[in-house]
Write an enzyme that holds these catalytic residues in place. Structure first.
Site, PDB file in Angstrom:
ATOM      1  N   LYS A 252     -10.855  -1.023  10.351  1.00 23.93           N
ATOM      2  CA  LYS A 252     -11.029  -2.195   9.473  1.00 23.93           C
ATOM      3  C   LYS A 252     -11.429  -3.427  10.278  1.00 23.93           C
ATOM      4  O   LYS A 252     -11.572  -4.509   9.720  1.00 23.93           O
ATOM      5  CB  LYS A 252      -9.731  -2.480   8.720  1.00 23.93           C
ATOM      6  CG  LYS A 252      -9.327  -1.392   7.728  1.00 23.93           C
ATOM      7  CD  LYS A 252      -8.117  -1.841   6.945  1.00 23.93           C
ATOM      8  CE  LYS A 252      -7.378  -0.713   6.250  1.00 23.93           C
ATOM      9  NZ  LYS A 252      -8.097  -0.085   5.151  1.00 23.93           N
TER      10      LYS A 252
ATOM     11  N   CYS B 217      -4.978   2.426  -3.558  1.00 30.04           N
ATOM     12  CA  CYS B 217      -3.793   2.995  -2.886  1.00 30.04           C
ATOM     13  C   CYS B 217      -2.579   2.072  -3.050  1.00 30.04           C
ATOM     14  O   CYS B 217      -1.749   1.951  -2.140  1.00 30.04           O
ATOM     15  CB  CYS B 217      -4.055   3.285  -1.411  1.00 30.04           C
ATOM     16  SG  CYS B 217      -5.378   4.447  -1.155  1.00 30.04           S
TER      17      CYS B 217
ATOM     18  N   HIS C   9       0.868  -1.182   0.000  1.00 23.58           N
ATOM     19  CA  HIS C   9       0.000   0.000   0.000  1.00 23.58           C
ATOM     20  C   HIS C   9       0.904   1.231   0.000  1.00 23.58           C
ATOM     21  O   HIS C   9       2.022   1.191   0.505  1.00 23.58           O
ATOM     22  CB  HIS C   9      -0.832  -0.075   1.292  1.00 23.58           C
ATOM     23  CG  HIS C   9      -1.871   0.984   1.449  1.00 23.58           C
ATOM     24  ND1 HIS C   9      -1.581   2.247   1.885  1.00 23.58           N
ATOM     25  CD2 HIS C   9      -3.220   0.952   1.248  1.00 23.58           C
ATOM     26  CE1 HIS C   9      -2.702   2.956   1.960  1.00 23.58           C
ATOM     27  NE2 HIS C   9      -3.708   2.190   1.571  1.00 23.58           N
TER      28      HIS C   9
ATOM     29  N   ASP D  76       2.995  -4.784   8.096  1.00 24.63           N
ATOM     30  CA  ASP D  76       1.770  -4.019   7.874  1.00 24.63           C
ATOM     31  C   ASP D  76       0.617  -5.023   7.967  1.00 24.63           C
ATOM     32  O   ASP D  76       0.351  -5.770   7.020  1.00 24.63           O
ATOM     33  CB  ASP D  76       1.824  -3.338   6.503  1.00 24.63           C
ATOM     34  CG  ASP D  76       0.507  -2.635   6.174  1.00 24.63           C
ATOM     35  OD1 ASP D  76      -0.475  -2.817   6.905  1.00 24.63           O
ATOM     36  OD2 ASP D  76       0.471  -1.911   5.157  1.00 24.63           O
TER      37      ASP D  76
ATOM     38  N   GLN E 118      -4.549  -5.560   6.935  1.00 28.18           N
ATOM     39  CA  GLN E 118      -5.547  -6.480   6.367  1.00 28.18           C
ATOM     40  C   GLN E 118      -5.529  -7.855   7.020  1.00 28.18           C
ATOM     41  O   GLN E 118      -6.340  -8.705   6.651  1.00 28.18           O
ATOM     42  CB  GLN E 118      -5.315  -6.630   4.851  1.00 28.18           C
ATOM     43  CG  GLN E 118      -5.467  -5.343   4.058  1.00 28.18           C
ATOM     44  CD  GLN E 118      -6.900  -4.803   4.025  1.00 28.18           C
ATOM     45  OE1 GLN E 118      -7.849  -5.476   4.427  1.00 28.18           O
ATOM     46  NE2 GLN E 118      -7.056  -3.576   3.562  1.00 28.18           N
TER      47      GLN E 118
HETATM   48  N1  C6P Z   1      -6.326   0.186   2.747  1.00 26.38           N
HETATM   49  C1  C6P Z   1      -8.127  -0.140   1.155  1.00 26.38           C
HETATM   50  O1  C6P Z   1      -9.218   0.143   0.660  1.00 26.38           O
HETATM   51  P1  C6P Z   1      -5.176   3.475   7.000  1.00 26.38           P
HETATM   52  O2  C6P Z   1      -5.820   4.216   5.860  1.00 26.38           O
HETATM   53  O3  C6P Z   1      -3.998   4.214   7.559  1.00 26.38           O
HETATM   54  O4  C6P Z   1      -6.153   3.016   8.022  1.00 26.38           O
HETATM   55  O5  C6P Z   1      -4.609   2.114   6.364  1.00 26.38           O
HETATM   56  C2  C6P Z   1      -3.635   2.184   5.351  1.00 26.38           C
HETATM   57  C3  C6P Z   1      -3.369   0.826   4.808  1.00 26.38           C
HETATM   58  C4  C6P Z   1      -2.109   0.272   4.984  1.00 26.38           C
HETATM   59  N2  C6P Z   1      -1.828  -0.963   4.571  1.00 26.38           N
HETATM   60  C5  C6P Z   1      -2.738  -1.732   3.957  1.00 26.38           C
HETATM   61  C6  C6P Z   1      -2.377  -3.123   3.543  1.00 26.38           C
HETATM   62  C7  C6P Z   1      -4.029  -1.229   3.737  1.00 26.38           C
HETATM   63  O6  C6P Z   1      -4.931  -1.998   3.127  1.00 26.38           O
HETATM   64  C8  C6P Z   1      -4.351   0.079   4.156  1.00 26.38           C
HETATM   65  C9  C6P Z   1      -5.702   0.672   3.879  1.00 26.38           C
HETATM   66  C10 C6P Z   1      -7.671   0.598   2.389  1.00 26.38           C
HETATM   67  O7  C6P Z   1      -7.409  -1.024   0.691  1.00 26.38           O
HETATM   68  C11 C6P Z   1      -7.829   2.074   2.244  1.00 26.38           C
HETATM   69  S1  C6P Z   1      -6.761   2.768   1.018  1.00 26.38           S
END
Ligand code: C6P
Length: 419
Positions: free
Chosen positions: A236, A376, A133, A210, A213
């Protein structure tokens, strides 16, 4: 369900009963029953979590770590109890290793701005995967530019499976950090974190996971993974927006400089200088997001009562069913591992003739929420020679009949565009 301060009991995994806990699932969208398949972007919230926010603001609202009055003591207890719940949820050895942040992105930036700032020098390298991401690419690009360090990528095969054999020549004696997604938000791939951790440790590097997910969907044990840092977002995993977690090994966090300066993160301030509070407060400057931390604890309770093994099993079944149904359409390509056993409940797909944005808009007219775009992860999506993909992602309340609704919705959209 338990109140927001109790520890978890167990509960039978019954999707109908689970669905009844989510008020939003009762609403109509464009006159249709809502089919919410955008869980990788953000999950829905059960009444239990929503009520914990109401309870906090109606009964306890106060600042933490500052007052001797009853409300402040109760707020502090609930806030710290939530931290302990999170620590237990990911099997962290100590609750002081759990730092509240705003989200995964802030957790990653915190490590880049503190640990990496202090430990990465010119000529060193940082290794990430080619399926990250943006939040796990851009901080490292910026750090590499600033330090004169190199950013290296671990490659994957056409099915989105990391090339572990090739990783041996990418991770070397100048590697300071390996940072990898546990589960890709585009491909659904589950990465071999324990193996990457062993390779990183072999050369004296640290590993950051990370887990945005993975923590919401499967049992995650920071000790079994042998991780050094791990981060995720509450929104999430049934929790509120605006709060996330950075977990790190105590010795690493303890040696790191602070990220932000201000109230609560100091031990003593004089007109000339200041020194820092103990963990975790060193990294929590200012009044924290108290209500949302407590609600995150409530979300952890909810998931723990269901059991993360059961959550994972449910999603694996749905994913296998959805892969079979989507692929049987014949004109839809699914990105990532074709074997459902190698992936989580995130299915990105490309229709032969319908643009993902058209598909997403047409499905929305049928009450079906999916995500479309680059998710993203622009470099990854572009590596498939497309600029966008459609994505369906599942959670505890999704059903096989919702997968059927998705497949029927795609067929109906084909009919519309062929007219
Ligand atoms: N992915 C998606 O629709 P935040 O936005 O900081 O809570 O998470 C960022 C992020 C970081 N790593 C991974 C693997 C992610 O999937 C995400 C967030 C969402 O896929 C929003 S872009």
């Amino acid at each position: 369900m338990s109140d927001s301060t109790s520890t978890a009991r167990s509960r039978v995994f019954d999707v109908d009963a689970i669905r009844a806990d989510f008020p939003i699932l009762k609403r109509k969208v464009n006159g249709q029953d809502l089919v919410y398949l955008d869980n990788a972007a953000s999950s829905q919230k059960p009444s239990h979590v929503i009520q914990s926010l109401v309870d906090y603001y109606e009964q306890t609202n106060s600042n933490v770590h500052r007052g001797v009055h009853t409300l402040s003591i109760e707020a502090t207890d609930a806030y710290e109890m939530a931290r302990t719940k999170v620590a237990t949820f990911i099997n962290a050895p100590r609750s002081e290793e759990v730092i509240w942040t705003r989200n995964t992105s802030e957790s990653l930036n915190l490590v880049a701005a503190t640990w990496a700032e202090a430990n990465v020098a010119e000529g060193d390298n940082i290794v990430i995967t080619a399926m990250e991401h943006h939040s796990n690419i851009v901080p490292w690009q910026q750090l590499a530019f600033k330090k004169g360090a190199e950013l290296r990528y671990l490659s994957h095969n056409d099915d989105g499976v990391i090339d572990l054999a090739g990783a041996g020549s990418v991770i070397d004696s100048r590697t300071k950090l390996v940072s990898a997604t546990h589960m890709s938000n585009v491909l659904g791939t589950i990465n071999p974190i324990a193996e990457l951790a062993a390779m990183a440790h072999e050369v004296g590097a640290v590993i950051l996971v990370d887990a945005a997910q993975s923590v919401p969907h499967m049992p995650v044990d920071v000790q079994a993974l042998d991780a050094d840092f791990l981060c995720f977002s509450a929104h999430k995993m049934l929790g509120p927006t605006g709060i996330g977690v950075l977990w790190g090994r105590y010795e690493l966090l303890d040696a790191m400089p602070p990220y932000m300066f201000g109230g609560d993160m100091i031990l003593e301030v004089t007109y000339e200088d200041a020194n820092w509070n103990d963990l975790p407060y060193k990294f929590e400057a200012g009044t924290p997001n108290i209500a949302d931390a407590i609600a995150t604890g409530a979300a952890v309770d909810y998931l723990s009562e269901l059991g993360m093994d059961n959550v994972w099993k449910h999603e694996q079944e749905l994913t296998a069913y959805a892969m079979e149904q989507i692929l049987s359409m014949g004109n839809v390509k699914v990105l990532g591992p074709q074997d459902p056993a190698l992936r989580g409940g995130v299915i990105s797909f490309i229709h032969d003739t319908i643009h993902p944005h058209d598909l997403g808009t047409a499905l929305d007219q049928q009450g079906i929420a999916i995500r479309t775009g680059h998710h993203c992860a622009m470099p990854l999506v572009r590596s498939f020679d497309v600029v966008a993909a459609a994505r369906a992602s599942f959670y505890i309340y999704n059903t096989k009949s919702e997968v059927d609704a998705l497949v029927n919705g795609i067929s109906e959209t084909e009919g519309y565009f062929s007219r």
